[in-house]
Design a protein around this motif. Structure first.
Motif, short mmCIF file in Angstrom:
data_model
loop_
_atom_site.label_atom_id
_atom_site.label_comp_id
_atom_site.label_asym_id
_atom_site.label_seq_id
_atom_site.Cartn_x
_atom_site.Cartn_y
_atom_site.Cartn_z
N PHE A 141 0.84 -1.19 0.00
CA PHE A 141 0.00 0.00 0.00
C PHE A 141 0.88 1.25 0.00
O PHE A 141 0.58 2.24 -0.66
CB PHE A 141 -0.90 -0.02 1.24
CG PHE A 141 -1.86 1.14 1.33
CD1 PHE A 141 -2.89 1.28 0.42
CD2 PHE A 141 -1.72 2.10 2.32
CE1 PHE A 141 -3.78 2.35 0.49
CE2 PHE A 141 -2.60 3.17 2.41
CZ PHE A 141 -3.62 3.30 1.49
N ILE A 142 1.98 1.19 0.74
CA ILE A 142 2.93 2.31 0.81
C ILE A 142 4.04 2.05 -0.21
O ILE A 142 4.67 0.99 -0.19
CB ILE A 142 3.53 2.45 2.22
CG1 ILE A 142 2.43 2.86 3.21
CG2 ILE A 142 4.67 3.46 2.24
CD1 ILE A 142 2.88 2.86 4.65
N ALA A 143 4.28 3.01 -1.10
CA ALA A 143 5.28 2.84 -2.16
C ALA A 143 6.67 3.28 -1.72
O ALA A 143 7.68 2.71 -2.16
CB ALA A 143 4.87 3.63 -3.40
N VAL A 144 6.75 4.29 -0.86
CA VAL A 144 8.04 4.87 -0.44
C VAL A 144 7.98 5.18 1.04
O VAL A 144 6.96 5.67 1.53
CB VAL A 144 8.35 6.16 -1.22
CG1 VAL A 144 9.55 6.89 -0.62
CG2 VAL A 144 8.60 5.87 -2.70
N THR A 145 9.05 4.87 1.76
CA THR A 145 9.20 5.32 3.14
C THR A 145 10.59 5.93 3.29
O THR A 145 11.58 5.34 2.84
CB THR A 145 9.06 4.15 4.14
OG1 THR A 145 7.82 3.49 3.94
CG2 THR A 145 9.14 4.66 5.57
#
Length: 313
Positions: free
Chosen positions: A15-19
């Motif tokens: 769901f999260i592409a970049v952290t």
């Protein structure tokens, strides 16, 4: 790598592409660590960027001393808007990490928007004795977003209210059928399965709670760990003990008969414990274990490190 592990990796999308993690240095926020997946061009631009207080999304979270949700980049204060557009990124959430009045870091997560990506990143704030939705990003979970906008929580009720009452991170399983999750019906319809709630400490007496709600097809993470910090008499964090955890492959991770602990600077969780700073790791050891990346986030209470929360994808 096992056939089961290959199947999990092939049939799920994050769901999260970049952290990414930004830390203060010489009056600015500079890049510390990050996971960008296949977005190499966006990573290269980001690693060279820095932000003054109030500048860009990380700088805004620093200046306003609160979590910030940004649902669209065009015409906004987001400084990497064009690079984000090319990379297919559309929304971001900035989470400041404060120890008392001292900013330790800002964690930024970025997401893309499509018809399949489902999950939730929510910010709740206290107003007149209730937690109200400050803002959030939900991907394709439109009905769940509408329900959330019309829901409030007293202290101790639901996942946000439970985190508020305990002033500690919490994990909830089976969101669609759990009686403790107030929005269970709409969560079930959206395919949401696991909820992680975090108290976000900021200067002053304001209350913020961050909730990360994960769906099976596009999970926020495939493994969650909650660690309680133990300190020496001098106040230095010395070790962390696993208080709760869940993994898609292994199931529950916590076992009261076999206590799991890490010392300061032992592994990634121990590094967050020892440094007091959030970190993102994408290394060989994680790949060997079947994960592409992990995030370790320290949580402070009254200026003292109290918990480390880790999630792995």
């Amino acid at each position: 790598m096992s056939a089961v592990m290959e199947t999990v990796n092939e049939t799920t999308r994050p769901f999260i592409a970049v952290t990414e993690v930004w830390v203060p240095k010489d009056g600015r926020l500079v890049w510390s660590s990050g996971d960008y997946g296949a977005l190499a061009d966006f990573a290269a631009i980001s690693e060279k960027q820095s932000f003054a207080k109030g500048e860009g999304l990380p700088g805004k979270a620093w200046a306003e001393a609160r979590p910030v949700v940004l649902k669209g980049f065009d015409g906004s204060y987001f400084l990497r808007a064009e690079a984000a557009r090319v990379a297919g990124l559309t929304s971001a959430v900035a989470i400041p990490v404060f120890a008392g009045n001292d900013l330790k870091a800002v964690v930024v997560v970025l997401c893309g928007d499509d018809a399949e990506r489902t999950g939730a990143i929510e910010i709740w704030h206290e107003e007149n004795g209730l937690l109200l939705l400050d803002d959030g990003y939900y991907g394709a979970a439109r009905h769940f977003e509408w329900v959330s906008q019309h829901t409030h929580f007293p202290r101790g009720q639901g996942l946000p209210g439970g985190v508020w009452a305990a002033n500690a991170p919490m994990l909830l399983r089976d969101l669609g059928s759990g009686y403790r999750f107030i929005r269970a019906d709409s969560a079930g319809r959206a395919g949401l399965t696991t909820g992680l709630g975090l108290p976000i400490a900021v200067p002053g007496r304001r209350t913020y709670v961050l909730t990360l709600l994960s769906a099976r097809g596009t999970p926020i993470a495939r493994r969650f760990e909650l660690w309680n910090v133990r300190s020496s008499r001098s106040g230095a964090a010395t070790e962390a003990v696993l208080a709760d955890g869940i993994c898609q492959r292994e199931g529950p991770l916590w076992d009261d008969e076999h206590e799991r602990r890490v010392a300061a600077w032992q592994g990634a969780v121990g590094e967050a414990l020892g440094s007091g700073l959030p970190l993102v790791r994408t290394d060989t050891a994680l790949l060997t274990a079947g994960y592409a990346s992990m995030v370790a986030l320290p949580l402070y209470r009254d200026g003292v490190l109290a918990h480390v929360v880790a999630w792995y994808y």
